[in-house]
Design an enzyme around this catalytic site. Structure first.
Site, PDB file in Angstrom:
ATOM      1  N   HIS A 291      40.340  49.462  36.530  1.00  0.00           N
ATOM      2  CA  HIS A 291      39.180  48.660  36.137  1.00  0.00           C
ATOM      3  C   HIS A 291      37.979  48.966  37.037  1.00  0.00           C
ATOM      4  O   HIS A 291      36.862  49.199  36.567  1.00  0.00           O
ATOM      5  CB  HIS A 291      39.499  47.166  36.248  1.00  0.00           C
ATOM      6  CG  HIS A 291      40.426  46.643  35.205  1.00  0.00           C
ATOM      7  ND1 HIS A 291      40.262  46.896  33.868  1.00  0.00           N
ATOM      8  CD2 HIS A 291      41.531  45.842  35.315  1.00  0.00           C
ATOM      9  CE1 HIS A 291      41.222  46.280  33.193  1.00  0.00           C
ATOM     10  NE2 HIS A 291      42.000  45.653  34.048  1.00  0.00           N
TER      11      HIS A 291
ATOM     12  N   HIS B 181      46.480  49.169  38.637  1.00  0.00           N
ATOM     13  CA  HIS B 181      45.877  48.560  37.444  1.00  0.00           C
ATOM     14  C   HIS B 181      44.442  48.125  37.726  1.00  0.00           C
ATOM     15  O   HIS B 181      43.511  48.465  36.975  1.00  0.00           O
ATOM     16  CB  HIS B 181      46.710  47.353  37.005  1.00  0.00           C
ATOM     17  CG  HIS B 181      46.156  46.627  35.823  1.00  0.00           C
ATOM     18  ND1 HIS B 181      46.559  46.880  34.526  1.00  0.00           N
ATOM     19  CD2 HIS B 181      45.207  45.650  35.722  1.00  0.00           C
ATOM     20  CE1 HIS B 181      45.893  46.107  33.693  1.00  0.00           C
ATOM     21  NE2 HIS B 181      45.063  45.338  34.395  1.00  0.00           N
ATOM     22  N   GLU B 182      44.263  47.377  38.804  1.00  0.00           N
ATOM     23  CA  GLU B 182      42.919  46.890  39.132  1.00  0.00           C
ATOM     24  C   GLU B 182      42.001  48.032  39.571  1.00  0.00           C
ATOM     25  O   GLU B 182      40.791  47.993  39.313  1.00  0.00           O
ATOM     26  CB  GLU B 182      43.005  45.819  40.226  1.00  0.00           C
ATOM     27  CG  GLU B 182      43.848  44.605  39.858  1.00  0.00           C
ATOM     28  CD  GLU B 182      43.410  43.942  38.563  1.00  0.00           C
ATOM     29  OE1 GLU B 182      42.223  44.058  38.187  1.00  0.00           O
ATOM     30  OE2 GLU B 182      44.268  43.308  37.908  1.00  0.00           O
TER      31      GLU B 182
END
Length: 383
Positions: free
Chosen positions: A37, A33-34
């Site tokens: 980003h 997820h990170e």
């Protein structure tokens, strides 16, 4: 003392049986997820100061040549990327910090980029979760195969709605509400989320097609681990003797298509459940927190590595979907602010954003408390 240590570190004990599977599943999902980003942020020309898996004090880390600090932190219940110009891990702007930025830092500051670049960077986190789920499901289908069964009724449970409607052993599902049924799991999944809603079945009985209308009933189902969940059922069983149970492997292209469909199914079911909780159609006791995730991870780990990969895919979709909720602090809340900014031609006021972040934080904290309470209640119910 020996019994305590054995229970702690044995393969079915707390450390290896629960903690390790939980950390494996959660940290992989959080990292991806990170990473979404971070990578899209870099592509959009945004600098990152910190990439952290976990919150709180740093356990170990290093600083790369771009100046980003990669950290593994003490509390493994999430993560964040802190971009240049962010006041905090929620990516809120800080006017005083902005004034202190060097010219080079202003060129890569998050809040100085266009709405489109900021929105792409924020959306990339949930998108990475969905992509991870597709990759994991496709790998499972192509490498390990998928358990399937023919859409045949092996047994009709006494007193169930299927018996009342007239279904018989040997009947074969053809379609449900006009949708073709290829496997027995197709009808299970369709019925599970439609308790109390009339459905139309077309069954093959010998050489004839027979139409049925029935209403699935809501029952509490207990899985092999003793976990209880309410879902719709019609009272039919498919067994190994006559159900055509087998493991089927698929090609790469077919596996990817099935993985996309599986990911979308989880999105639909999760979204439907959240909507049902809001409207009162579903009980909120199925909302779980870290304790339940840890417990389920340990239980699934006993079924093997493939089952753990499947859980990681499901959890990845759930986290991606949760982050898209339009709640300030979450990715969906940021996207909502950017939508207002795009429509108005200027950002929302700092005061309005601050109020939004405070409300969002209270909602998230409230949800965490509620989920943890559900987890504790579940543990006491099972004891």
């Amino acid at each position: 003392m020996t019994d305590f240590l054995t229970g702690l570190v044995s393969t079915d004990g707390f450390v290896l049986g629960t903690l390790v599977p939980f950390l494996f599943v959660l940290l992989v999902v959080v990292f991806i997820h990170e990473l979404g980003h971070y990578l899209v942020g870099r592509w959009c020309g945004i600098g990152a100061k910190v990439f952290s898996v976990g919150f709180g004090p740093e356990i170990l880390g290093f600083t790369d040549r771009r100046g980003t600090r990669w950290r593994l932190s003490a509390i493994p219940l999430g993560g964040y990327v802190k971009f240049v110009g962010d006041m905090n891990v929620a990516s809120a702007p800080d006017p005083e910090a902005d004034a202190a930025l060097t010219p080079a830092e202003r060129d890569v500051a998050f809040h100085r980029k266009s709405v489109a670049r900021r929105a792409a960077t924020v959306f990339a986190g949930p998108a990475a979760n969905f992509l991870l789920a597709v990759v994991l499901f496709a790998t499972i289908f192509a490498v390990f195969g998928r358990g399937v069964a023919d859409p045949v009724v092996s047994e009709v449970r006494a007193g169930g709605v299927a018996e009342e409607a007239g279904l018989r052993p040997g009947d074969v599902f053809v379609s449900v509400d006009g949708r073709p049924v290829a496997q027995f799991s197709d009808i299970q999944r369709y019925v599970a989320v439609r308790a109390g809603q009339p459905i139309e079945l077309v069954m093959r009985r010998g050489d004839a097609l027979v139409d049925f209308t029935l209403v699935p009933e809501r029952l509490e189902i207990e899985d092999r681990f003793g976990n209880k969940i309410e879902q719709g059922v019609i009272g039919v069983v498919n067994n190994r003797d006559s159900g055509g149970h087998r493991v089927q492997k698929y090609g790469i292209v077919e596996s990817v298509g099935m993985a996309v469909a599986e990911t979308w199914y989880i999105v639909e079911r999760t979204g439907g459940y959240i909507g049902g909780v809001i409207t009162g159609r579903e009980n909120a006791d199925q909302i779980g927190g870290p304790i339940r995730v840890a417990q389920v991870s340990g239980q699934v780990a006993t079924l093997g590595f493939v089952a753990l990969l499947n859980l990681a895919a499901i959890l990845s979709v759930s986290i991606g979907l949760l982050n898209l909720l339009p709640v300030p602090v979450l990715d969906g809340g940021h996207l909502l602010f950017y939508l207002f900014e795009a429509l108005r031609g200027r950002p929302m006021s700092e005061q309005a954003q601050e109020v939004g972040y405070r409300i969002g934080m209270m909602l998230i904290l409230g949800l965490m408390v509620f989920a943890t309470w559900n987890d504790i209640t579940m543990l006491f119910d099972r004891s």
